[in-house]
Motif scaffolding. Structure first.
Motif, PDB file in Angstrom:
ATOM      1  N   GLY A  83       0.815  -1.217   0.000  1.00  0.00           N
ATOM      2  CA  GLY A  83       0.000   0.000   0.000  1.00  0.00           C
ATOM      3  C   GLY A  83       0.841   1.257   0.000  1.00  0.00           C
ATOM      4  N   GLU A  87      -0.714   4.287   4.515  1.00  0.00           N
ATOM      5  CA  GLU A  87      -1.493   3.107   4.912  1.00  0.00           C
ATOM      6  C   GLU A  87      -0.621   2.088   5.652  1.00  0.00           C
ATOM      7  OE1 GLU A  87      -4.404   3.014   0.939  1.00  0.00           O
ATOM      8  OE2 GLU A  87      -2.538   1.874   0.969  1.00  0.00           O
ATOM      9  N   TYR A 221      -3.756  -5.638   1.786  1.00  0.00           N
ATOM     10  CA  TYR A 221      -3.856  -4.227   1.411  1.00  0.00           C
ATOM     11  C   TYR A 221      -5.162  -3.668   1.984  1.00  0.00           C
ATOM     12  CZ  TYR A 221      -6.759  -6.449  -2.170  1.00  0.00           C
ATOM     13  OH  TYR A 221      -7.696  -7.226  -2.796  1.00  0.00           O
ATOM     14  N   VAL A 222      -5.289  -2.356   2.005  1.00  0.00           N
ATOM     15  CA  VAL A 222      -6.497  -1.730   2.521  1.00  0.00           C
ATOM     16  C   VAL A 222      -7.665  -2.135   1.615  1.00  0.00           C
ATOM     17  CG1 VAL A 222      -7.681   0.483   2.870  1.00  0.00           C
ATOM     18  CG2 VAL A 222      -5.298   0.214   3.588  1.00  0.00           C
TER      19      VAL A 222
END
Ligand SMILES: [Zn+2]
Length: 269
Positions: A83, A87, A221-222
């Motif tokens: 990311g 993040e 990942y977000v």
């Protein structure tokens, strides 16, 4: 420790994110996590990019455009995050690969490592690994033959990487539960139908866990809703005292050569 499903999930997800993308910078914050001085590593990685990601047992192999590869083993506590800078998890980052404004962070690499190797060096390092459960050559007949020539406690053989690749503490228990076999059983005492059942259970359990995203605690990942979804679906692992879904008996824990093993005394024999 991440096992076959977790690493396979990482492989599938990362293949979409970082393959054939230029690596814009690399930061090594822990020299012990690599296999050479940092400056040599950076020199050898110059202009290289990842062309393909392969999984072998609990390793990922990042094949590079320079005929070399990066061999990753996360061991206990290792994980990855992809990311933007803002993040980034609030953890110590051992290694960071940047792809423009996004970065692949390697976290928790205490025993884990990322080694830059030639293909031959890597093959040498992995040559002792047992068969891959999803390799087409790993047939039921081959498995029966293998089991019939080996001795030892079922749980310990399942986590033995020379015996089969990619299974660790969690899935060995889940596989024994699925096959309704006690993890304390001896390989040499298993009947033919039990070995066949074990083979089917191994494939079924590992495939289901892979499809669902494995049990990693952290998303990759977000917005990643897949990674870790299997965590709540484990039927016996780390569930001591809870009711068995199949027979309602209480799940028990036994130590087998210092390894914790979870099983149901009501429906595993
Ligand atoms: Zn049960």
């Amino acid at each position: 420790m991440p096992e076959l499903p977790e690493m396979e999930n990482y492989k599938i997800q990362l293949s979409e994110l970082i393959v054939n993308r230029p690596i814009t910078s690399i930061a090594i914050n822990r020299e012990k996590s690599i296999n050479m001085p940092i400056s040599t590593f950076l020199n050898q990685m110059e202009n290289a990019f990842i062309i393909r990601i392969e999984r072998r047992a609990k390793h990922l192999l990042f094949h590079l455009s320079n005929q070399k590869l990066l061999l990753l083993h996360l061991m206990l506590g290792g994980w990855m995050f992809y990311g933007k800078e803002d993040e980034k998890p609030k953890r110590t980052i051992q290694i960071q690969f940047s792809f423009g404004e996004k970065h692949l962070y390697f976290i928790g690499l205490r025993l884990g490592y990322l080694h830059l190797l030639t293909i031959e060096e890597c093959e040498e390092k992995l040559k002792e690994l047992g068969p891959e459960p999803f390799n087409p050559t790993f047939t039921e007949d081959l498995f029966i033959n293998t089991v019939n020539t080996k001795r030892g406690t079922l749980k310990l053989k399942l986590v033995d990487q020379h015996f089969i690749s990619g299974i660790g503490n969690c899935y060995s228990d889940e596989i024994c539960y699925e096959a309704q076999l006690l993890p304390t059983r001896k390989l040499e005492d298993l009947k033919d139908h039990e070995i066949k059942n074990l083979y089917r259970s191994m494939k079924k359990t590992l495939a289901a866990a892979t499809n669902i995203g494995g049990y990693m605690e952290h998303p990759l990942y977000v917005g990643d809703t897949k990674t870790g979804s299997y965590n709540d679906l484990c039927k016996v692992y780390d569930r001591e005292g809870e009711a068995c879904q199949r027979c309602q008996n209480k799940i028990r824990m036994v130590k087998i050569s210092s390894k914790k093993s979870f099983y149901c005394p009501g429906c595993q024999f």
